[in-house]
Write a protein that holds these residues in place. Structure first.
Motif, PDB file in Angstrom:
ATOM      1  N   ASP A  57       0.827  -1.197   0.000  1.00 11.92           N
ATOM      2  CA  ASP A  57       0.000   0.000   0.000  1.00 11.92           C
ATOM      3  C   ASP A  57       0.871   1.261   0.000  1.00 11.92           C
ATOM      4  O   ASP A  57       2.052   1.196   0.372  1.00 11.92           O
ATOM      5  N   CYS A  58       0.300   2.367  -0.363  1.00 11.26           N
ATOM      6  CA  CYS A  58       0.933   3.688  -0.231  1.00 11.26           C
ATOM      7  C   CYS A  58       2.330   3.741  -0.855  1.00 11.26           C
ATOM      8  O   CYS A  58       3.258   4.290  -0.260  1.00 11.26           O
ATOM      9  N   GLY A  59       2.495   3.152  -2.023  1.00 10.37           N
ATOM     10  CA  GLY A  59       3.794   3.198  -2.693  1.00 10.37           C
ATOM     11  C   GLY A  59       4.901   2.497  -1.922  1.00 10.37           C
ATOM     12  O   GLY A  59       6.071   2.822  -2.050  1.00 10.37           O
ATOM     13  N   GLY A  60       4.531   1.513  -1.100  1.00 12.30           N
ATOM     14  CA  GLY A  60       5.533   0.763  -0.348  1.00 12.30           C
ATOM     15  C   GLY A  60       5.749   1.257   1.069  1.00 12.30           C
ATOM     16  O   GLY A  60       6.580   0.728   1.788  1.00 12.30           O
ATOM     17  N   CYS A  61       4.981   2.256   1.492  1.00 16.74           N
ATOM     18  CA  CYS A  61       5.121   2.794   2.857  1.00 16.74           C
ATOM     19  C   CYS A  61       4.360   1.977   3.893  1.00 16.74           C
ATOM     20  O   CYS A  61       4.479   2.226   5.089  1.00 16.74           O
ATOM     21  N   ALA A  62       3.572   1.017   3.430  1.00 14.48           N
ATOM     22  CA  ALA A  62       2.792   0.170   4.331  1.00 14.48           C
ATOM     23  C   ALA A  62       2.292  -1.038   3.561  1.00 14.48           C
ATOM     24  O   ALA A  62       2.390  -1.097   2.331  1.00 14.48           O
ATOM     25  N   ILE A  63       1.734  -1.984   4.315  1.00 12.59           N
ATOM     26  CA  ILE A  63       0.975  -3.074   3.709  1.00 12.59           C
ATOM     27  C   ILE A  63      -0.381  -3.064   4.382  1.00 12.59           C
ATOM     28  O   ILE A  63      -0.530  -2.575   5.508  1.00 12.59           O
ATOM     29  N   SER A  64      -1.401  -3.600   3.713  1.00 17.42           N
ATOM     30  CA  SER A  64      -2.723  -3.574   4.320  1.00 17.42           C
ATOM     31  C   SER A  64      -3.567  -4.751   3.864  1.00 17.42           C
ATOM     32  O   SER A  64      -3.320  -5.356   2.824  1.00 17.42           O
ATOM     33  N   TRP A  65      -4.567  -5.041   4.673  1.00 16.56           N
ATOM     34  CA  TRP A  65      -5.570  -6.044   4.363  1.00 16.56           C
ATOM     35  C   TRP A  65      -6.901  -5.367   4.060  1.00 16.56           C
ATOM     36  O   TRP A  65      -7.629  -5.790   3.200  1.00 16.56           O
ATOM     37  N   ASP A  66      -7.211  -4.346   4.826  1.00 10.46           N
ATOM     38  CA  ASP A  66      -8.418  -3.538   4.603  1.00 10.46           C
ATOM     39  C   ASP A  66      -8.170  -2.158   5.201  1.00 10.46           C
ATOM     40  O   ASP A  66      -7.039  -1.843   5.590  1.00 10.46           O
ATOM     41  N   GLU A  67      -9.214  -1.345   5.307  1.00 12.92           N
ATOM     42  CA  GLU A  67      -9.027   0.028   5.794  1.00 12.92           C
ATOM     43  C   GLU A  67      -8.655   0.089   7.275  1.00 12.92           C
ATOM     44  O   GLU A  67      -8.171   1.104   7.752  1.00 12.92           O
ATOM     45  N   ASP A  68      -8.851  -1.009   8.006  1.00 11.49           N
ATOM     46  CA  ASP A  68      -8.553  -1.017   9.439  1.00 11.49           C
ATOM     47  C   ASP A  68      -7.258  -1.733   9.810  1.00 11.49           C
ATOM     48  O   ASP A  68      -6.680  -1.460  10.860  1.00 11.49           O
ATOM     49  N   VAL A  69      -6.831  -2.658   8.991  1.00 11.96           N
ATOM     50  CA  VAL A  69      -5.699  -3.516   9.345  1.00 11.96           C
ATOM     51  C   VAL A  69      -4.539  -3.256   8.389  1.00 11.96           C
ATOM     52  O   VAL A  69      -4.622  -3.554   7.195  1.00 11.96           O
TER      53      VAL A  69
END
Length: 89
Positions: A57-69
């Motif tokens: 997510d976010c160009g590699g600044c994070a990873i995510s599963w959904d909007e909360d996690v």
């Protein structure tokens, strides 16, 4: 931080582990179970189908599963254990 630690790729692995490839060429294994004790929202990761939905997510600044996690690249970098790239095949 001098070297970029942005996430370029990741792979959900067995036992709630992630294999995370960073822009600087380092590969780390991150155990998401360590988050369960501190943050109840991560309990959703116990569902194997949900766990496999992870994305960069976010160009590699994070990873995510959904909007909360989600997990930041800094947490993945600092909490991960470096592994040889050949283990990620």
């Amino acid at each position: 931080m001098g070297l970029s630690i942005r996430v370029t790729q990741l792979l959900p692995d067995r036992d709630m582990n992630l294999i995370v490839h960073f822009e600087n060429g380092v590969t780390k294994q991150y155990d998401t179970k360590q988050l369960l004790k501190q943050f109840p929202i991560y309990g959703k990761l116990k569902d194997e189908t949900f766990f496999k939905l992870v994305k960069v997510d976010c160009g590699g600044c994070a990873i995510s599963w959904d909007e909360d996690v989600d997990i930041s690249e800094v947490e993945l970098w600092e909490g991960g254990i470096e592994i040889p790239a050949m283990q990620t095949v």
